[in-house]
Each structure stands twice: as C-alpha cells, then as structure tokens.
Design an enzyme around this catalytic site. Structure first.
Site, PDB file in Angstrom:
ATOM      1  N   ASN A  13       0.871  -1.184   0.000  1.00 42.45           N
ATOM      2  CA  ASN A  13       0.000   0.000   0.000  1.00 42.45           C
ATOM      3  C   ASN A  13       0.906   1.231   0.000  1.00 42.45           C
ATOM      4  O   ASN A  13       1.495   1.572   1.023  1.00 42.45           O
ATOM      5  CB  ASN A  13      -0.909  -0.026   1.238  1.00 42.45           C
ATOM      6  N   LYS A  15       0.116   4.253  -0.286  1.00 41.50           N
ATOM      7  CA  LYS A  15      -0.520   5.449   0.295  1.00 41.50           C
ATOM      8  C   LYS A  15      -0.273   6.663  -0.618  1.00 41.50           C
ATOM      9  O   LYS A  15      -0.323   6.516  -1.826  1.00 41.50           O
ATOM     10  CB  LYS A  15      -0.035   5.643   1.731  1.00 41.50           C
ATOM     11  N   HIS A 106      -9.694   1.230   4.982  1.00 40.58           N
ATOM     12  CA  HIS A 106      -8.406   1.461   5.650  1.00 40.58           C
ATOM     13  C   HIS A 106      -8.623   2.455   6.792  1.00 40.58           C
ATOM     14  O   HIS A 106      -9.405   3.405   6.657  1.00 40.58           O
ATOM     15  CB  HIS A 106      -7.374   1.994   4.647  1.00 40.58           C
ATOM     16  N   GLU A 108      -6.949   4.841   7.812  1.00 44.39           N
ATOM     17  CA  GLU A 108      -6.696   6.254   7.449  1.00 44.39           C
ATOM     18  C   GLU A 108      -7.919   6.856   6.758  1.00 44.39           C
ATOM     19  O   GLU A 108      -8.225   8.034   6.932  1.00 44.39           O
ATOM     20  CB  GLU A 108      -5.433   6.343   6.570  1.00 44.39           C
ATOM     21  N   GLU A 178      -5.485  -4.620  10.542  1.00 47.80           N
ATOM     22  CA  GLU A 178      -4.419  -3.635  10.746  1.00 47.80           C
ATOM     23  C   GLU A 178      -4.674  -2.863  12.041  1.00 47.80           C
ATOM     24  O   GLU A 178      -5.446  -1.886  12.039  1.00 47.80           O
ATOM     25  CB  GLU A 178      -4.389  -2.643   9.586  1.00 47.80           C
ATOM     26  N   GLY A 184       2.599   2.367  10.764  1.00 49.88           N
ATOM     27  CA  GLY A 184       3.586   3.438  10.606  1.00 49.88           C
ATOM     28  C   GLY A 184       4.320   3.787  11.895  1.00 49.88           C
ATOM     29  O   GLY A 184       4.998   4.808  11.962  1.00 49.88           O
ATOM     30  N   SER A 222       3.385  -2.074  10.299  1.00 48.72           N
ATOM     31  CA  SER A 222       4.838  -2.168  10.479  1.00 48.72           C
ATOM     32  C   SER A 222       5.412  -3.539  10.095  1.00 48.72           C
ATOM     33  O   SER A 222       6.328  -4.038  10.738  1.00 48.72           O
ATOM     34  CB  SER A 222       5.233  -1.798  11.905  1.00 48.72           C
TER      35      SER A 222
HETATM   36  P1  13P Z   1       2.974   0.429   7.648  1.00 51.40           P
HETATM   37  O1  13P Z   1       3.469  -0.876   7.075  1.00 51.40           O
HETATM   38  O2  13P Z   1       3.733   1.616   7.163  1.00 51.40           O
HETATM   39  O3  13P Z   1       2.865   0.353   9.124  1.00 51.40           O
HETATM   40  O4  13P Z   1       1.477   0.641   7.095  1.00 51.40           O
HETATM   41  C1  13P Z   1       0.563  -0.393   7.208  1.00 51.40           C
HETATM   42  C2  13P Z   1      -0.631  -0.046   6.422  1.00 51.40           C
HETATM   43  O5  13P Z   1      -1.381   0.856   6.776  1.00 51.40           O
HETATM   44  C3  13P Z   1      -0.880  -0.793   5.177  1.00 51.40           C
HETATM   45  O6  13P Z   1      -2.148  -0.555   4.693  1.00 51.40           O
END
Ligand code: 13P
Length: 263
Positions: A13, A15, A106, A108, A178, A184, A222
């Site tokens: 992903n 982003k 997601h 976010e 997640e 992150g 992560s």
């Molecule tokens: P990270 O791997 O950067 O923690 O992000 C995970 C994520 O949100 C994947 O959709």
C-alpha cells in the site's frame, strides 16, 4: 511452516507516495528482483496499491513482469456508475480501466476522511456488484485495545458489512487486520497477538459465511523484512498489507518471499 492451505497475498500500500520518477525506479527494481529470485504465483499472490493517479501507469509497467502483480486501488467511490460527482472514481470506472482489486475501510480513510459504516457498506456493495475483489480493512485503536475492546471492535467491523455482501460474494473478499497503533509506528503486533486476533476473525467469518475457512486474512502494521518470517509462520496470517516497507523494492520482495516460503 504454516499449516494453511490458503495461498498468501502480499500487497504494497503505497498510500500518498511516491513521485513518478521514484515509482518507476521502484517498479523496475522490483521486477528485476522477481526475475532474479522468482516467486511462483501459486506460492504467493502479489499486489501494489499506488495512488489513483498512478494506477494505470503502474499497471502498464507491471504488465511485462515475469509473473502477475495485481494493481489495487486504495479506495473507491460510494457512488456507483458514472455521473456528476467531482473528484470521485467509481467501481465501474476502476473495472473499465482493468483494475480488479480495491482496498476498502483502511483506518486512514475511516479516521481522516470520515468513512463510516454507511459509506463503507455502499463502497463494498458497489465494488462487489461491479465485479471487483475487495480487501476489507479492520483494526482497533490503542485506546480500544487497552480497554479490552479489540476483538469486539474488529468483529463488529466485519459484521458491519455482512448485510450488504451476498452469500457467494464472500469468495471475493480478503480481510486485512491492521491494528491502528501498529501502522507506521514501527510497533508490530507480536506474532502471538496477531495470530490470536486472526483466529478470532476466522471464527467470526466462519459463522457468517461458508467461505470463512478459505478466506485470506492479511496482517498489516509495520510489517518489515525482519518480522515477516515470524508473522508468515502463523497459521491464520495469510499474507501482509505493507505500507512503508513496500516503498523499498528489496524489503517488499523479502516480505513476499517470507510468505511464499510457507507454501
Ligand atoms: P505500515 O506498514 O507503514 O505500518 O502501514 C501499514 C498499512 O497501513 C498498510 O495498509
């Protein structure tokens, strides 16, 4: 070695990253790694979710990879079809552009862009009805985990979509767990905690759908080359949704290898 017979998925992903020149370099490196150290499609499905802007370019660039790497949209409109909806991209338009997969829910999108039960239901329903496969994301906040509500929150998020998914459409859903506190932050859920939640999700899915035993449940938060082998060894962790580490071709390739090696 995982006991699972489910072919894992490893999806990057991206982003809101990266700029075009870097994306091109990243894809070239990744394609070279796949050529040098093959990962068979039957051992691990691969996907990349770039920005909406880059989807078609990335898809074109991946078309000459030595094996399938699927392009995945990061979101989809809650409105179906076409029409006067400035800024939106519908499931039908994604499908028309040859995109077969979409991330929905997601954290976010839920937290920053106000996706809620109603909008997510509409997105899931439109995507499935149009013929897209959905990677449906769930996960609890740190506050919810500390209050002992993690399981209830996650299972509720799955139940939330049950009303709009027709019986046979569950075959077209992948779940991604997640935990928000692991995204992150560099803090991965321990393999034990992640496996425990995945087992609960599996139990919950089995109660809702006859596809529950065969659905892939991915872990995200992560995931890195350094922790992928341990996570991949858990029987109910059938792949990874990778953020930061997917922006490095070698890390992403190593994570994919970790999951492919469980097969
Ligand atoms: P990270 O791997 O950067 O923690 O992000 C995970 C994520 O949100 C994947 O959709």
């Amino acid at each position: 070695m995982s006991a699972s017979t489910i072919t894992p998925w490893v999806i990057g992903n991206w982003k809101m990253n990266p700029v075009q020149a870097q994306a091109q370099q990243l894809l070239n490196e990744f394609k070279q790694l796949l050529q040098d150290h093959g990962i068979a499609e039957e051992k691990c499905h691969l996907g990349i979710a770039p920005t909406m802007l880059a989807l078609s370019t990335v898809q074109a660039q991946l078309s000459d990879a030595v094996r399938p790497v699927y392009s995945v949209a990061q979101d989809v409109s809650r409105i179906a079809g076409t029409g006067a909806y400035t800024g939106e991209v519908s499931a039908e338009l994604l499908l028309d552009a040859g995109i077969g997969y979409v991330l929905i829910g997601h954290s976010e999108r839920r937290e920053i862009f106000a996706d809620n039960r109603d909008s997510l239901n509409a997105k899931v329903q439109n995507a499935l009805n149009a013929g897209l496969k959905v990677i449906y994301c769930v996960g609890e906040s740190l506050e919810q985990r500390e209050a002992g509500q993690a399981e209830a929150v996650v299972l509720q998020q799955i139940c939330d979509i049950a009303g709009v998914v027709a019986a046979e459409q569950w075959a077209n859903i992948i779940v991604a767990y997640e935990p928000i506190w692991a995204i992150g932050t560099g803090k991965t859920a321990s393999p034990e905690d992640a496996q425990a939640m995945h087992a609960k999700i599996r139990e919950g899915l089995k109660q809702i759908t006859s596809y529950g035993a065969s659905m892939a449940i991915l872990y995200g938060g992560s995931v890195k080359a350094e922790n992928a082998v341990e996570l991949a060894a858990c029987p109910d962790i059938n792949g990874a949704l990778v953020g930061g580490a997917s922006l490095n071709a070698q890390s992403f390739h190593q994570i994919a290898l970790a999951f492919a090696n469980t097969q």
